[in-house]
Design a protein around this motif. Structure first.
Motif, PDB file in Angstrom:
ATOM      1  N   UNK A 204       2.794 -18.924   4.446  1.00 44.23           N
ATOM      2  CA  UNK A 204       1.463 -18.738   3.878  1.00 44.23           C
ATOM      3  C   UNK A 204       0.766 -17.543   4.486  1.00 44.23           C
ATOM      4  N   UNK A 205      -0.518 -17.418   4.154  1.00 47.58           N
ATOM      5  CA  UNK A 205      -1.279 -16.201   4.455  1.00 47.58           C
ATOM      6  C   UNK A 205      -2.698 -16.598   4.865  1.00 47.58           C
ATOM      7  N   UNK A 206      -3.029 -16.377   6.153  1.00 54.12           N
ATOM      8  CA  UNK A 206      -4.422 -16.484   6.597  1.00 54.12           C
ATOM      9  C   UNK A 206      -5.048 -15.132   6.310  1.00 54.12           C
ATOM     10  N   UNK A 207      -5.887 -15.082   5.280  1.00 56.89           N
ATOM     11  CA  UNK A 207      -6.285 -13.811   4.674  1.00 56.89           C
ATOM     12  C   UNK A 207      -7.728 -13.433   4.992  1.00 56.89           C
ATOM     13  N   UNK A 208      -8.017 -12.126   4.843  1.00 57.55           N
ATOM     14  CA  UNK A 208      -9.350 -11.597   5.091  1.00 57.55           C
ATOM     15  C   UNK A 208     -10.065 -11.160   3.834  1.00 57.55           C
ATOM     16  N   UNK A 243      -7.312  -4.041   1.262  1.00 52.43           N
ATOM     17  CA  UNK A 243      -6.723  -4.776   2.377  1.00 52.43           C
ATOM     18  C   UNK A 243      -6.810  -3.993   3.684  1.00 52.43           C
ATOM     19  N   UNK A 244      -6.764  -2.673   3.575  1.00 48.44           N
ATOM     20  CA  UNK A 244      -6.847  -1.850   4.778  1.00 48.44           C
ATOM     21  C   UNK A 244      -8.222  -1.921   5.444  1.00 48.44           C
ATOM     22  N   UNK A 245      -9.213  -2.419   4.728  1.00 53.36           N
ATOM     23  CA  UNK A 245     -10.534  -2.627   5.331  1.00 53.36           C
ATOM     24  C   UNK A 245     -10.505  -3.734   6.374  1.00 53.36           C
ATOM     25  N   UNK A 246      -9.430  -4.543   6.355  1.00 53.45           N
ATOM     26  CA  UNK A 246      -9.307  -5.677   7.280  1.00 53.45           C
ATOM     27  C   UNK A 246      -8.754  -5.253   8.635  1.00 53.45           C
ATOM     28  N   UNK A 247      -8.020  -4.137   8.688  1.00 51.68           N
ATOM     29  CA  UNK A 247      -7.434  -3.706   9.965  1.00 51.68           C
ATOM     30  C   UNK A 247      -8.275  -2.569  10.530  1.00 51.68           C
TER      31      UNK A 247
END
Length: 304
Positions: A204-208, A243-247
């Motif tokens: 699974x995926x713990x997502x931001x 998605x790159x806003x999360x890192x």
């Protein structure tokens, strides 16, 4: 203690009013959007949830508020990120008392514990709660790596069941599977390598960015699970700039700004954080607005 460690579990943001109180109305709006999109669990009080700024009473309010919305349909996990073993045990017991279904636990905060200290910390918390536990392994941000040998010691605790795998090394997924089989479930914790991790065997995926784009996130998971890899990749490629806003050190501000654009959040953060400003803000807005212009039409992913 049966717990399905699979699917998309948002690490949700905490909503605040302009006068720095919990905004439970907007918080529940976001949780409802997550549930409606088909997420498989909710993680409270993580980094995105501004855990280090929350009072104990506020964490308890968030748990109870989430439980009201999910109505037992999906599990609710509380993050444990304390400075001491004693504090972590107390927080775990409070979460269990408040009705949480499971825990995500970070290594000790501030003090960089050694391997033996880290293993002892996790085991002591596990011995003092009945809740199933996911260990958050993020040596990039927290400077403590939980190695396979360390997991080998900890898995004598039956309620240590999963890892939030955030080493950013996708080969670690294969190493974990080769060593532990299905005994240690794997939840990928880095948005920008999430699909790759799922294809390599993560459960699974713990997502931001799911906080702002729940349907797209769940669609990627469900499509790859159904073997419709090409469709999952197409959505994922569209999603990557977001998605790159999360890192990024400003991931909280970034994702909260994205939530504003999708009408399920506000920009309010708790000091010392401040909303994005100047060129940094303009750059994030450009990414969000550009992505919204090309937002994909999703297939009926719930019925796969």
């Amino acid at each position: 203690m049966k717990f399905n460690w699979e699917g998309v579990m948002p690490a949700v943001t905490t909503k605040f009013t302009k006068d720095d109180k919990l905004d439970l109305k907007m918080f529940q709006t976001n949780i409802k959007a997550q549930v409606d999109a088909g997420v498989h669990g909710i993680v409270l009080g993580g980094t995105l949830g501004e855990a280090s700024t929350l009072l104990e009473s506020e964490k308890r309010q968030l748990t109870k508020s989430t439980l009201e919305v999910v109505e037992g349909k999906i599990p609710v996990l509380m993050n444990i990120a304390e400075q001491s073993t004693k504090g972590a045990i107390y927080a775990a017991q409070q979460a269990q008392q408040d009705g949480a279904s499971g825990l995500m636990i970070l290594p000790p905060m501030r003090y960089k514990s050694g391997d033996r200290e880290t293993v002892t910390y996790f085991k002591e918390v596990a011995k003092n709660t009945d809740l199933p536990i996911m260990i958050y392994n993020n040596p990039v941000d927290y400077k403590i790596e939980v190695t396979l040998d360390m997991f080998d010691e900890m898995l004598e605790c039956k309620n240590i069941q999963a890892v939030k795998e955030s080493t950013r090394d996708t080969t670690n997924i294969t190493r974990i599977i080769n060593k532990f089989g299905t005994r240690l479930k794997i939840m990928t914790g880095v948005d920008t390598i999430a699909l790759e991790s799922l294809l390599m065997g993560a459960d699974g995926w713990v997502a931001g960015l799911v906080c702002a784009f729940p349907a797209e996130t769940v669609a990627i998971y469900e499509l790859q699970k159904a073997g419709r890899i090409k469709e999952a990749i197409e959505i994922y490629r569209w999603f990557l700039p977001l998605l790159e806003l999360d890192i990024n050190p400003k991931l909280v501000q970034n994702i909260k700004l994205a939530e504003v654009y999708t009408n399920i959040g506000t920009e309010n953060v708790r000091a010392p954080r401040l909303p994005l400003f100047g060129d940094e803000r303009k750059n994030v807005i450009q990414i969000i607005e550009s992505s919204l212009k090309t937002r994909p039409t999703l297939p009926a992913y719930k019925n796969l």
